[in-house]
Design an enzyme around this catalytic site. Structure first.
Site, mmCIF file in Angstrom:
data_model
loop_
_atom_site.group_PDB
_atom_site.id
_atom_site.type_symbol
_atom_site.label_atom_id
_atom_site.label_comp_id
_atom_site.label_asym_id
_atom_site.label_seq_id
_atom_site.Cartn_x
_atom_site.Cartn_y
_atom_site.Cartn_z
ATOM 1 N N SER A 160 0.793 -1.001 -0.355
ATOM 2 C CA SER A 160 0.003 -0.131 -0.042
ATOM 3 C C SER A 160 0.966 1.474 -0.310
ATOM 4 O O SER A 160 1.663 1.254 0.863
ATOM 5 C CB SER A 160 -0.962 -0.039 1.179
ATOM 6 O OG SER A 160 -1.028 1.282 1.158
ATOM 7 N N ARG A 210 -0.068 -4.202 -6.932
ATOM 8 C CA ARG A 210 -1.801 -4.071 -6.281
ATOM 9 C C ARG A 210 -2.917 -3.890 -6.728
ATOM 10 O O ARG A 210 -2.434 -2.291 -6.410
ATOM 11 C CB ARG A 210 -1.764 -4.438 -4.136
ATOM 12 C CG ARG A 210 -2.498 -5.031 -3.854
ATOM 13 C CD ARG A 210 -2.648 -6.776 -4.036
ATOM 14 N NE ARG A 210 -3.586 -7.083 -3.463
ATOM 15 C CZ ARG A 210 -5.100 -7.780 -3.869
ATOM 16 N NH1 ARG A 210 -5.602 -7.594 -5.150
ATOM 17 N NH2 ARG A 210 -5.683 -8.213 -2.473
ATOM 18 N N THR A 239 -6.603 2.566 5.015
ATOM 19 C CA THR A 239 -6.706 1.133 5.683
ATOM 20 C C THR A 239 -7.431 1.460 6.856
ATOM 21 O O THR A 239 -7.441 0.372 7.838
ATOM 22 C CB THR A 239 -5.109 1.671 6.179
ATOM 23 O OG1 THR A 239 -4.383 1.128 5.111
ATOM 24 C CG2 THR A 239 -4.958 0.710 7.712
ATOM 25 N N CYS A 297 -0.868 -6.427 -17.024
ATOM 26 C CA CYS A 297 -0.148 -7.907 -16.534
ATOM 27 C C CYS A 297 1.678 -6.865 -15.558
ATOM 28 O O CYS A 297 2.617 -6.320 -16.750
ATOM 29 C CB CYS A 297 0.689 -9.112 -16.378
ATOM 30 S SG CYS A 297 1.524 -9.532 -15.156
ATOM 31 N N CYS A 318 3.536 -13.862 -11.340
ATOM 32 C CA CYS A 318 2.742 -13.763 -10.575
ATOM 33 C C CYS A 318 3.182 -12.758 -9.764
ATOM 34 O O CYS A 318 3.112 -13.984 -8.246
ATOM 35 C CB CYS A 318 1.280 -14.822 -10.228
ATOM 36 S SG CYS A 318 0.002 -13.973 -9.667
ATOM 37 N N CYS A 363 -1.347 -9.708 -7.795
ATOM 38 C CA CYS A 363 -1.975 -8.376 -8.039
ATOM 39 C C CYS A 363 -3.731 -8.222 -8.299
ATOM 40 O O CYS A 363 -4.182 -7.440 -8.216
ATOM 41 C CB CYS A 363 -1.215 -7.107 -8.947
ATOM 42 S SG CYS A 363 -1.462 -7.589 -10.956
ATOM 43 N N CYS A 398 -5.119 -9.113 -14.012
ATOM 44 C CA CYS A 398 -5.872 -10.188 -15.307
ATOM 45 C C CYS A 398 -6.963 -10.840 -14.859
ATOM 46 O O CYS A 398 -8.314 -10.878 -15.989
ATOM 47 C CB CYS A 398 -4.105 -10.940 -15.457
ATOM 48 S SG CYS A 398 -4.760 -12.375 -13.762
#
Length: 577
Positions: free
Chosen positions: A84, A330, A366, A523, A547, A550, A553
């Site tokens: 984050s 992310r 958050t 991606c 991968c 995130c 896709c």
């Protein structure tokens, strides 16, 4: 119009193609799964899940009643999958652990200055900082570090946390969620059981809280099972992809607590997005770029836009002589209040970003995630201590409490800002935000809605301008493979791929010719690439071992043909993100 007709014509023909079945491994003849029983099972050790666990045990201590609580986390360690760009508003933390300052919480760097810039290709114009982005009283933090600290506090209270155990299946009984099961381990890529094979575990619970974060795979399944979005009359959830690096910069350029945000370059006005740059402690700077996944141009690469942004003179001047510590990506929810589904169902609830409580104009989620976790814990405690020991929990009170809380009020005030950009582009969106914020003060008598999903916004490649990205300089900008190494991502290569296609013919029949292979660009980990097949035609190759989890896709694929499932283990290893 021609391209729209072409798209719908191709889509209609694809409906008649035989669907390639996702491989399902037979379970007949296998030993039964071990069963673990808890009062509450929480899926995901992020801010929402850990806040719920802590609050439950706090209430147990105060009431002298006891509830068993476990947390399942797919990351190998608590915090290893947490990313984050985080300036923390401590409102929820103050409520959960009022003495956090005395308990060595990793929340130390107070915000000292806010800067908001509009960028052209070579210049930066300072603009008034929007009220939602004022950060006096907030702290620049690493969320992965805070989550590890929260995990320790939860364990001190008696919560059982199981990192490295991805929940892969929702268990149902008599129409209610009855817990989750973890994935079988030790299956080879060919589907055969290896010597290390072990059945997953059934974690049965009277209340199950899904705290998987944005686009959680089990959360999505529960929403569909109970039609939670339809019950709430919610808009489709919309998303953005956030790409982040942490840099070590020269001490003379480091100003702890300084916060920058930018809009404008390098994105075009029809693409929502912007950047953040936060000075942490220890001469580290967190910087990142966020691109709304409703962008129309399939030639666009969020990763390459991030590289172009870093090369801007205003940004590169800070980074010169520094080095990248960590890289990651992310997705984040952007739908706001209008996209929040019904939160409860028989036997459980959705909390945090699994439900979509990010405050987009404030660029913070958050504090809202933590608060919803705490409210769910309150509802679960009351339901479980007042009902029969065998009954699934009724958490309907949680929905009522959320709508009466400051979380709902906060999202209500800013509900029209992000949809304004989707409807009117950059300049119209800024005008709408100004009117909504300064004139109407978040009390507009109307609510703007988003009716389309992000994948539906993608336009045919031939209708959009191509984008030529410069080569990396390996000083400020880097090839994707170099960045990926900085994420610490690992997966066991000999396991069934966790990224699968519903129909193996769609990439070559649709994505490549109509959309110019968008998965090779959206991606941020190089998972998808087109290679020469045996016949000489291009075919899609999936490098699942790259991968970053995130979820881009799962969101942006034009025909929603990609299925994301939890892998056997692995993923990124974030420590300062």
């Amino acid at each position: 119009m021609l391209y729209n007709r072409l798209f719908y014509g191709v889509h209609k023909r694809l409906k008649d193609l035989p669907v390639t079945q996702v491989r399902a491994f037979a379970t007949t003849g296998l030993p039964s799964r071990e069963i673990m029983e808890y009062d509450v099972c929480i899926v995901g050790a992020g801010p929402a899940g850990l806040s719920a666990a802590i609050r439950l045990k706090q209430k147990c201590q105060k009431s002298e009643k006891d509830l068993s609580v476990c947390v399942l986390e797919k990351g190998t360690q608590i915090g290893s999958h947490i990313l984050s760009g985080n300036v923390l508003e401590t409102r929820a933390l103050d409520e959960l652990l009022p003495d956090w300052k005395d308990q060595a919480a990793p929340v130390k760097t107070a915000a000292t200055a806010d800067r908001f810039y509009f960028l052209s290709e070579t210049r930066a114009w300072r603009m008034p900082t929007p009220p939602q982005m004022h950060n006096k009283g907030n702290y620049v933090i690493s969320l992965s570090q805070l989550v590890r600290w929260l995990g320790g506090k939860a364990e001190e209270l008696g919560v059982e946390i199981f990192p490295g155990f991805p929940a892969s299946e929702v268990l149902y009984s008599r129409g209610a969620v009855a817990g989750v099961a973890t994935a079988d381990m030790g299956i080879g890529k060919d589907g055969q059981h290896k010597d290390t094979f072990a059945r997953g575990v059934e974690v049965r619970a009277r209340a199950t809280l899904f705290a998987e974060g944005c686009r959680g795979s089990l959360s999505q399944g529960v929403m569909q099972q109970y039609q939670l979005r339809e019950q709430a009359g919610a808009d489709p959830q919309t998303y953005a992809l956030g790409i982040k690096e942490v840099w070590q910069v020269p001490p003379e350029r480091h100003k702890p607590g300084t916060i920058w945000h930018t809009i404008g370059y390098p994105l075009q006005s029809d693409t929502y997005g912007g950047s953040f740059l936060y000075h942490m402690d220890d001469c580290q700077v967190a910087l990142g770029f966020v691109v709304g996944l409703d962008y129309p141009n399939p030639h666009l690469s969020p990763y390459q836009e991030f590289q172009r942004w870093k090369a801007h003179p205003h940004i590169s001047a800070l980074l010169q002589g520094g080095s990248v510590v960590q890289y990651g990506a992310r997705c984040l929810n952007e739908g706001g209040l209008q996209s929040v589904p019904r939160l409860t169902f028989p036997g459980g609830a959705l909390i945090g970003c699994s439900a979509g409580f990010l405050n987009v104009p404030k660029i913070k989620g958050t504090h809202t995630a933590m608060k919803t976790g705490m409210l769910a814990a309150d509802a679960a405690f009351d339901a479980l201590t007042k009902s029969a020991a065998s009954a699934a929990a009724d958490l309907s009170a949680f929905e009522t409490e959320v709508k009466a809380s400051w979380v709902w009020q906060e999202l209500q005030r800013c509900r029209n800002i992000r949809p304004g950009f989707a409807k009117a582009g950059l300049w119209g969106g800024l005008a709408n935000a100004a009117v909504d914020t300064y004139l109407l003060r978040g009390q507009a008598p109307w609510t703007l809605h988003t009716r389309h999903k992000d994948n539906e916004a993608t336009q045919p490649a031939a209708s959009q301008p191509q984008i030529q990205y410069p080569a990396a300089d390996n000083d400020i900008t880097f090839p994707l493979a170099t960045s990926l190494y900085k994420s610490g991502t690992t997966h066991n290569h000999d396991q069934p791929p966790h990224l699968r296609l519903r129909n193996s013919g769609i990439p070559s029949a649709v994505n490549l010719p109509l959309y110019a292979a968008p998965e090779s660009r959206y991606c941020p980990a190089g998972v998808y690439e087109y290679v020469d097949g045996e016949s000489g035609a291009k075919k899609l190759q999936i490098n699942a071992q790259n991968c970053l989890h995130c979820k881009a896709c799962d969101i942006k694929d034009p025909l929603q043909n990609i299925v994301w499932a939890t892998p056997e283990g692995g993923g990124p290893e974030y420590t300062v993100m």
